[in-house]
Design an enzyme around this catalytic site. Structure first.
Site, mmCIF file in Angstrom:
data_model
loop_
_atom_site.group_PDB
_atom_site.id
_atom_site.type_symbol
_atom_site.label_atom_id
_atom_site.label_comp_id
_atom_site.label_asym_id
_atom_site.label_seq_id
_atom_site.Cartn_x
_atom_site.Cartn_y
_atom_site.Cartn_z
ATOM 1 N N ARG A 159 0.925 -1.085 0.066
ATOM 2 C CA ARG A 159 0.029 0.125 0.101
ATOM 3 C C ARG A 159 0.854 1.068 0.064
ATOM 4 O O ARG A 159 1.398 1.425 1.102
ATOM 5 C CB ARG A 159 -0.895 -0.042 1.226
ATOM 6 C CG ARG A 159 -1.885 1.320 1.410
ATOM 7 C CD ARG A 159 -2.971 1.217 0.429
ATOM 8 N NE ARG A 159 -3.846 0.244 0.692
ATOM 9 C CZ ARG A 159 -4.595 -0.106 -0.184
ATOM 10 N NH1 ARG A 159 -4.883 0.640 -1.302
ATOM 11 N NH2 ARG A 159 -5.575 -0.839 -0.234
ATOM 12 N N ARG A 190 0.721 -6.322 -9.688
ATOM 13 C CA ARG A 190 1.183 -6.121 -8.415
ATOM 14 C C ARG A 190 1.481 -7.021 -7.391
ATOM 15 O O ARG A 190 1.786 -6.651 -6.272
ATOM 16 C CB ARG A 190 0.384 -4.893 -7.893
ATOM 17 C CG ARG A 190 -0.962 -5.187 -7.661
ATOM 18 C CD ARG A 190 -1.852 -4.107 -7.018
ATOM 19 N NE ARG A 190 -3.158 -4.575 -6.604
ATOM 20 C CZ ARG A 190 -4.097 -3.822 -5.848
ATOM 21 N NH1 ARG A 190 -3.540 -2.521 -5.260
ATOM 22 N NH2 ARG A 190 -5.307 -4.120 -5.663
ATOM 23 N N HIS A 205 0.054 3.514 -10.548
ATOM 24 C CA HIS A 205 -1.003 3.922 -9.456
ATOM 25 C C HIS A 205 -0.435 4.693 -8.185
ATOM 26 O O HIS A 205 -0.204 4.446 -7.005
ATOM 27 C CB HIS A 205 -1.620 2.892 -8.828
ATOM 28 C CG HIS A 205 -2.941 2.874 -8.065
ATOM 29 N ND1 HIS A 205 -2.772 3.748 -6.763
ATOM 30 C CD2 HIS A 205 -4.118 2.208 -7.892
ATOM 31 C CE1 HIS A 205 -4.091 3.715 -6.119
ATOM 32 N NE2 HIS A 205 -4.781 2.691 -6.858
ATOM 33 N N ASP A 226 -12.469 9.920 -5.985
ATOM 34 C CA ASP A 226 -12.312 8.440 -6.683
ATOM 35 C C ASP A 226 -12.855 8.877 -8.244
ATOM 36 O O ASP A 226 -13.897 8.623 -8.559
ATOM 37 C CB ASP A 226 -12.770 7.389 -6.205
ATOM 38 C CG ASP A 226 -12.179 6.140 -6.800
ATOM 39 O OD1 ASP A 226 -11.507 6.078 -8.003
ATOM 40 O OD2 ASP A 226 -12.565 5.111 -5.974
ATOM 41 N N GLU A 272 -2.913 8.824 -11.053
ATOM 42 C CA GLU A 272 -2.358 7.367 -11.654
ATOM 43 C C GLU A 272 -2.465 7.795 -13.258
ATOM 44 O O GLU A 272 -3.451 8.267 -13.809
ATOM 45 C CB GLU A 272 -3.417 6.615 -11.330
ATOM 46 C CG GLU A 272 -3.742 6.372 -9.564
ATOM 47 C CD GLU A 272 -4.718 5.515 -9.441
ATOM 48 O OE1 GLU A 272 -5.131 4.749 -10.015
ATOM 49 O OE2 GLU A 272 -5.194 5.591 -8.347
HETATM 50 C C1 BG6 Z 1 -7.973 3.635 -7.439
HETATM 51 C C2 BG6 Z 1 -9.419 3.146 -7.546
HETATM 52 O O1 BG6 Z 1 -7.128 3.355 -8.598
HETATM 53 O O2 BG6 Z 1 -7.458 2.460 -6.370
HETATM 54 C C3 BG6 Z 1 -10.069 3.151 -5.984
HETATM 55 O O3 BG6 Z 1 -10.052 4.123 -8.767
HETATM 56 C C4 BG6 Z 1 -9.531 2.132 -5.531
HETATM 57 O O4 BG6 Z 1 -11.593 2.834 -6.511
HETATM 58 C C5 BG6 Z 1 -8.179 2.561 -5.197
HETATM 59 O O5 BG6 Z 1 -10.207 2.178 -4.021
HETATM 60 C C6 BG6 Z 1 -7.260 1.552 -4.413
HETATM 61 O O6 BG6 Z 1 -7.376 0.203 -4.779
HETATM 62 P P1 BG6 Z 1 -6.754 -0.825 -4.023
HETATM 63 O O7 BG6 Z 1 -7.193 -2.183 -4.616
HETATM 64 O O8 BG6 Z 1 -5.444 -0.776 -3.884
HETATM 65 O O9 BG6 Z 1 -7.409 -0.884 -2.442
#
Ligand code: BG6
Length: 296
Positions: free
Chosen positions: A72, A98, A168, A212, A271
């Site tokens: 994360r 990922r 991302h 979002d 992103e």
């Molecule tokens: C973003 C999405 O790119 O990633 C969101 O638009 C999502 O909807 C976010 O919540 C995080 O995603 P994840 O799978 O890493 O929790």
């Protein structure tokens, strides 16, 4: 393993390999202009800091560092689909790139003190269990005054493939309530918070609630203007006509076990994407590159 990586790819004054958090292997890049760390799990850049600047990327202090689990923060590589799988909800959100272990293909010292690290991921029994296509991915990470990340996907099968994805990137900010994301003015976006309603952006993006959004038909450079950190982060891109802006805000942050409750205050994701209408068709033998260049 680490010893073997160092024997093959260590470059004094540029790059070496270490055991990182959770026992996962990482590349540590330190050259005369910047430093960065990259986990082989997910080809995941977890930090980038030009010498004399503050860290550019946000990394969750509660992130998992575990084989097969997404990290994360930093720069998750989202591929071959963005968001939930289009038809099968049991497939991993944001694809599998990922959560796979990538291999090291090359490390090189470049001119002007930069360091290049090339990682790769090819189709295997493991990937075919999730997605049947034959492909080859490379991620070129160039660490210099700017950080350039380029994801190239080749179709190695006999039929054309459709892919979406994203770099991302989680950016670190002082206080998200004071920042502006510029460069997406007058663009249309799909608002995921209100069920994918199509809306129109007026002025710069301010973040004072859950955001979002998939901004459409945009190849433009974006800036994150952070007055409290007294900096502007520039995001240049290629191979992408969509940009996702995400901040989970308080309630969603609390629902994520790998995200500190107040973590949403110091991050924003901008992103570089191939999302929504910006799906790419890759013919057999052809490739597609999604690239972003981040500078402060
Ligand atoms: C973003 C999405 O790119 O990633 C969101 O638009 C999502 O909807 C976010 O919540 C995080 O995603 P994840 O799978 O890493 O929790």
């Amino acid at each position: 393993m680490i010893e073997q990586y160092n024997q093959q790819f260590l470059i004094e004054g540029h790059i070496h390999f270490e055991v990182g958090q959770g026992g996962l292997a990482k590349a540590v890049i330190r050259n005369s202009v910047a430093q960065a760390e990259v986990y082989l799990q997910g080809a995941h850049v977890t930090s980038f800091q030009p010498i004399g600047s503050e860290p550019v990327l946000w990394l969750s202090e509660d992130s998992l560092f575990q084989a097969g689990k997404a990290i994360r923060g930093g720069i998750p590589v989202i591929w071959p689909w963005f968001g939930p799988h289009p038809t099968e909800e049991t497939k991993p959100q944001h694809g599998f790139a990922r959560i796979m272990s990538w291999s090291i293909r090359e490390a090189r010292a470049l001119s002007q003190g930069e360091t290049l690290l090339r990682l790769g991921l090819s189709s295997s029994t493991e990937t075919r269990a999730i997605w049947p296509q034959d492909f080859d991915l490379t991620l070129d990470i160039t660490v210099g005054v700017a950080l350039t990340v380029a994801l190239t996907a080749h179709n190695q099968g006999r039929e054309s493939i459709e892919v979406s994805g994203a770099l991302h990137t989680y950016f670190r900010v002082d206080d998200v309530g004071y920042i502006q994301v510029e460069g997406l003015e007058s663009r249309s976006y799909l608002d995921k918070v209100t069920g994918y309603n199509r809306k129109h952006q007026v002025g710069p993006i301010l973040i004072d609630q859950e955001v979002d959004r998939i901004y459409l038909e945009t190849e433009d450079e974006c800036q994150i203007v952070d007055p409290l950190m007294k900096r502007q982060i520039h995001i240049d891109k290629a191979g992408s006509c969509s940009t996702v802006v995400w901040n989970p805000w308080q309630e969603r942050a609390q629902q994520m076990s790998d995200f500190p409750d107040d973590g949403y205050k110091t991050m924003v994701c901008v992103e570089t994407a191939n999302a929504a209408e910006d799906v790419r068709q890759i013919e057999p033998g052809e490739g597609h590159t999604l690239m972003q260049k981040i500078s402060v």
